[in-house]
Design a protein around this motif. Structure first.
Motif, PDB file in Angstrom:
ATOM      1  N   PHE A   1      18.377   1.071   0.605  1.00 37.57           N
ATOM      2  CA  PHE A   1      17.481   1.908   1.715  1.00 37.57           C
ATOM      3  C   PHE A   1      18.187   3.129   1.707  1.00 37.57           C
ATOM      4  CE2 PHE A   1      17.266   3.547   6.121  1.00 37.57           C
ATOM      5  CZ  PHE A   1      16.358   2.961   6.757  1.00 37.57           C
ATOM      6  N   SER A   2      19.016   3.364   1.229  1.00 38.13           N
ATOM      7  CA  SER A   2      19.951   4.736   1.212  1.00 38.13           C
ATOM      8  C   SER A   2      19.086   5.989   0.001  1.00 38.13           C
ATOM      9  CB  SER A   2      21.477   4.670   1.394  1.00 38.13           C
ATOM     10  OG  SER A   2      22.036   5.762   0.809  1.00 38.13           O
ATOM     11  N   ILE A   3      19.144   5.237  -0.738  1.00 30.62           N
ATOM     12  CA  ILE A   3      18.559   5.942  -2.012  1.00 30.62           C
ATOM     13  C   ILE A   3      16.854   5.915  -1.974  1.00 30.62           C
ATOM     14  CG2 ILE A   3      17.289   5.739  -4.421  1.00 30.62           C
ATOM     15  CD1 ILE A   3      19.747   4.159  -5.174  1.00 30.62           C
ATOM     16  N   ILE A   4      16.994   5.357  -1.212  1.00 32.27           N
ATOM     17  CA  ILE A   4      14.663   5.193  -0.883  1.00 32.27           C
ATOM     18  C   ILE A   4      15.027   6.412  -0.294  1.00 32.27           C
ATOM     19  CG2 ILE A   4      12.331   4.354   0.099  1.00 32.27           C
ATOM     20  CD1 ILE A   4      13.725   1.456  -1.297  1.00 32.27           C
TER      21      ILE A   4
ATOM     22  N   PRO B   1      10.199   9.502   6.831  1.00 38.30           N
ATOM     23  CA  PRO B   1      10.474   8.650   7.973  1.00 38.30           C
ATOM     24  C   PRO B   1       8.796   8.853   8.258  1.00 38.30           C
ATOM     25  CG  PRO B   1      12.575  10.006   8.724  1.00 38.30           C
ATOM     26  CD  PRO B   1      11.770  10.499   7.369  1.00 38.30           C
ATOM     27  N   GLY B   2       8.550   9.633   8.349  1.00 37.70           N
ATOM     28  CA  GLY B   2       6.641   9.958   8.659  1.00 37.70           C
ATOM     29  C   GLY B   2       5.929   9.696   8.251  1.00 37.70           C
ATOM     30  N   ARG B   3       5.961   9.186   6.224  1.00 35.12           N
ATOM     31  CA  ARG B   3       5.677   8.218   5.910  1.00 35.12           C
ATOM     32  C   ARG B   3       5.983   6.737   5.522  1.00 35.12           C
ATOM     33  NH1 ARG B   3       2.828  11.091   2.647  1.00 35.12           N
ATOM     34  NH2 ARG B   3       2.161   9.827   1.094  1.00 35.12           N
ATOM     35  N   ALA B   4       6.860   6.412   5.562  1.00 37.08           N
ATOM     36  CA  ALA B   4       7.238   5.037   5.545  1.00 37.08           C
ATOM     37  C   ALA B   4       8.671   5.316   6.409  1.00 37.08           C
ATOM     38  CB  ALA B   4       8.087   4.576   4.950  1.00 37.08           C
ATOM     39  N   ASN B   5       8.251   4.222   8.524  1.00 37.28           N
ATOM     40  CA  ASN B   5       9.783   4.524   9.047  1.00 37.28           C
ATOM     41  C   ASN B   5      10.811   2.988   8.431  1.00 37.28           C
ATOM     42  OD1 ASN B   5       8.553   1.737   9.896  1.00 37.28           O
ATOM     43  ND2 ASN B   5       7.557   2.368  11.406  1.00 37.28           N
ATOM     44  N   ASP B   6      11.600   3.106   9.085  1.00 37.38           N
ATOM     45  CA  ASP B   6      12.693   2.088   8.642  1.00 37.38           C
ATOM     46  C   ASP B   6      12.066   0.920   8.486  1.00 37.38           C
ATOM     47  OD1 ASP B   6      14.190   4.803   8.845  1.00 37.38           O
ATOM     48  OD2 ASP B   6      15.328   3.202  10.306  1.00 37.38           O
ATOM     49  N   THR B   7      11.719  -0.165   9.249  1.00 39.53           N
ATOM     50  CA  THR B   7      11.240  -1.120   8.322  1.00 39.53           C
ATOM     51  C   THR B   7      10.112  -1.306   7.778  1.00 39.53           C
ATOM     52  OG1 THR B   7      10.916  -1.604  11.680  1.00 39.53           O
ATOM     53  CG2 THR B   7      10.015  -2.782  10.172  1.00 39.53           C
TER      54      THR B   7
ATOM     55  N   LEU C   1       9.387  -2.493   1.897  1.00 36.20           N
ATOM     56  CA  LEU C   1       9.216  -1.625   0.509  1.00 36.20           C
ATOM     57  C   LEU C   1      10.776  -2.674  -0.173  1.00 36.20           C
ATOM     58  CD1 LEU C   1       8.862   2.286   0.712  1.00 36.20           C
ATOM     59  CD2 LEU C   1       7.461   0.221  -0.569  1.00 36.20           C
ATOM     60  N   ILE C   2      11.765  -2.274   0.575  1.00 34.62           N
ATOM     61  CA  ILE C   2      12.946  -3.349  -0.847  1.00 34.62           C
ATOM     62  C   ILE C   2      12.497  -4.602  -1.168  1.00 34.62           C
ATOM     63  CG2 ILE C   2      15.367  -4.303  -0.463  1.00 34.62           C
ATOM     64  CD1 ILE C   2      15.586  -1.289   1.115  1.00 34.62           C
ATOM     65  N   ILE C   3      11.857  -5.374   0.213  1.00 38.08           N
ATOM     66  CA  ILE C   3      11.486  -6.589  -0.297  1.00 38.08           C
ATOM     67  C   ILE C   3      10.564  -7.296  -1.585  1.00 38.08           C
ATOM     68  CG2 ILE C   3      11.048  -8.989   0.984  1.00 38.08           C
ATOM     69  CD1 ILE C   3      12.044  -7.656   3.843  1.00 38.08           C
ATOM     70  N   TYR C   4       9.703  -6.365  -1.007  1.00 39.62           N
ATOM     71  CA  TYR C   4       8.764  -5.671  -2.194  1.00 39.62           C
ATOM     72  C   TYR C   4       8.742  -5.491  -3.205  1.00 39.62           C
ATOM     73  CZ  TYR C   4       3.807  -4.650  -4.360  1.00 39.62           C
ATOM     74  OH  TYR C   4       3.515  -4.556  -5.210  1.00 39.62           O
TER      75      TYR C   4
ATOM     76  N   SER D   1       1.265  -1.371  -0.055  1.00 37.55           N
ATOM     77  CA  SER D   1       0.147   0.272  -0.466  1.00 37.55           C
ATOM     78  C   SER D   1       0.570   0.722  -0.155  1.00 37.55           C
ATOM     79  CB  SER D   1      -1.255  -0.015   1.002  1.00 37.55           C
ATOM     80  OG  SER D   1      -0.006  -0.128   2.491  1.00 37.55           O
ATOM     81  N   ILE D   2       1.764   1.065   0.746  1.00 38.23           N
ATOM     82  CA  ILE D   2       3.041   2.444   0.696  1.00 38.23           C
ATOM     83  C   ILE D   2       3.330   2.058  -1.095  1.00 38.23           C
ATOM     84  CG2 ILE D   2       5.143   3.225   1.009  1.00 38.23           C
ATOM     85  CD1 ILE D   2       4.831   1.671   3.985  1.00 38.23           C
ATOM     86  N   TYR D   3       4.027   1.699  -1.583  1.00 39.97           N
ATOM     87  CA  TYR D   3       4.690   1.727  -2.635  1.00 39.97           C
ATOM     88  C   TYR D   3       3.595   1.939  -3.630  1.00 39.97           C
ATOM     89  CZ  TYR D   3       6.320  -0.125  -7.304  1.00 39.97           C
ATOM     90  OH  TYR D   3       7.631   0.158  -8.363  1.00 39.97           O
ATOM     91  N   GLN D   4       2.327   1.536  -3.592  1.00 40.08           N
ATOM     92  CA  GLN D   4       1.237   1.923  -4.679  1.00 40.08           C
ATOM     93  C   GLN D   4       0.936   3.880  -4.119  1.00 40.08           C
ATOM     94  OE1 GLN D   4      -1.795  -0.715  -4.351  1.00 40.08           O
ATOM     95  NE2 GLN D   4      -1.157  -1.924  -5.941  1.00 40.08           N
ATOM     96  N   ILE D   5       1.284   3.832  -3.460  1.00 41.38           N
ATOM     97  CA  ILE D   5       0.645   5.594  -3.095  1.00 41.38           C
ATOM     98  C   ILE D   5       1.631   6.396  -3.149  1.00 41.38           C
ATOM     99  CG2 ILE D   5      -0.105   7.254  -1.331  1.00 41.38           C
ATOM    100  CD1 ILE D   5      -1.023   5.248   0.817  1.00 41.38           C
ATOM    101  N   ASP D   6       3.107   6.210  -2.664  1.00 43.13           N
ATOM    102  CA  ASP D   6       4.567   7.001  -3.087  1.00 43.13           C
ATOM    103  C   ASP D   6       4.914   6.498  -3.883  1.00 43.13           C
ATOM    104  OD1 ASP D   6       2.795   8.196  -0.559  1.00 43.13           O
ATOM    105  OD2 ASP D   6       5.140   7.384   0.730  1.00 43.13           O
ATOM    106  N   CYS D   7       5.409   5.260  -4.679  1.00 41.11           N
ATOM    107  CA  CYS D   7       6.593   4.901  -5.498  1.00 41.11           C
ATOM    108  C   CYS D   7       5.553   4.444  -7.039  1.00 41.11           C
ATOM    109  CB  CYS D   7       6.954   3.797  -5.325  1.00 41.11           C
ATOM    110  SG  CYS D   7       7.462   3.838  -3.125  1.00 41.11           S
ATOM    111  N   ALA D   8       4.384   3.118  -7.309  1.00 36.66           N
ATOM    112  CA  ALA D   8       4.166   3.616  -8.678  1.00 36.66           C
ATOM    113  C   ALA D   8       3.448   4.434  -9.199  1.00 36.66           C
ATOM    114  CB  ALA D   8       2.365   2.967  -7.882  1.00 36.66           C
ATOM    115  N   LEU D   9       3.503   5.759  -9.239  1.00 39.57           N
ATOM    116  CA  LEU D   9       2.885   6.494  -9.622  1.00 39.57           C
ATOM    117  C   LEU D   9       4.753   7.304 -10.784  1.00 39.57           C
ATOM    118  CD1 LEU D   9       2.872  10.179  -8.076  1.00 39.57           C
ATOM    119  CD2 LEU D   9       3.453   8.047  -7.219  1.00 39.57           C
ATOM    120  N   CYS D  10       5.783   6.552 -10.500  1.00 43.01           N
ATOM    121  CA  CYS D  10       6.967   6.960 -11.366  1.00 43.01           C
ATOM    122  C   CYS D  10       7.434   5.376 -11.877  1.00 43.01           C
ATOM    123  CB  CYS D  10       7.535   7.400 -10.100  1.00 43.01           C
ATOM    124  SG  CYS D  10       7.925   9.377  -9.734  1.00 43.01           S
TER     125      CYS D  10
END
Ligand code: HEC
Length: 161
Positions: A115-118, A130-136, A141-144, A69-78
């Motif tokens: 991790f560093s790039i994200i 970090p307010g949108r995706a904490n470290d965990t 996301l990387i596994i995803y 769900s994070i991916y679809q909101i924050d990443c998928a658009l690109c």
């Protein structure tokens, strides 16, 4: 290990330092006893700060659902729903996107690099706050995104009748 090294060095140092006090030992030749070398202990580089190099996260169905769900909101658009990077936004921003559906794309990239790039962003890629995706969540996301290159598991063959 390091502790016993220092203990050993201390013992050796004591042995050298106390040698002249015992007076000339029988083995000594006529040569003057050289003053005990007061060399400082070898400089030991401080250990590097602990760096999380391996993904510390074990994915669960729940954590991967969250990653999706994070991916679809924050990443998928690109990066695209399937990670191939062929999106209208990427095209209109003239972004050069990697195709993550190809297993070779991320094969040589370490998890900590991703991790560093994200977290910090890179080039035209915005950092993930970090307010949108904490470290965990970033590790998840990387596994995803790595899973985009894995073919969906083949259905097990039906049991022989
Ligand atoms: C505005 C578009 C945009 C968004 C949104 C975006 N990215 Fe990116 N991403 C890029 C671009 C462009 C690059 C290539 C950066 C470079 O190498 O200069 C990139 C690179 C990456 C990389 C490095 C590997 C590679 O393919 O180059 C990872 C990992 C990544 N993005 C993950 C994410 C994740 C996870 C999100 C969501 C939290 C996200 N991105 C959101 C544009 C975006």
């Amino acid at each position: 290990m390091l502790k016993s090294f220092w203990l050993l060095s201390a013992l050796v140092f004591l042995a050298i330092a106390s040698a002249p006090l015992q007076g000339g030992s029988p083995q000594q030749t006529g040569k003057p006893t050289p003053a005990p070398a007061l060399t400082p202990p070898p400089a030991v580089a401080p250990p590097p700060p602990p760096v999380q190099t391996k993904n510390p996260v074990k994915p669960t169905a729940e954590s991967q659902a969250k990653a999706k769900s994070i991916y679809q909101i924050d990443c998928a658009l690109c990066h695209g729903d399937n990670g191939n990077g062929k999106t209208d936004l990427a095209a209109s921003m003239e972004l050069t996107m990697d195709d993550w559906t190809d297993p070779k794309t991320l094969a040589n990239k370490q998890d900590w690099e991703l991790f560093s790039i994200i977290r910090n962003g890179k080039g035209k890629m915005p950092p993930e706050d970090p307010g949108r995706a904490n470290d965990t969540e970033v590790w998840n996301l990387i596994i995803y995104i790595r899973a985009f290159s894995k073919a969906p598991a083949a259905a097990p063959p039906p049991p022989a009748q």
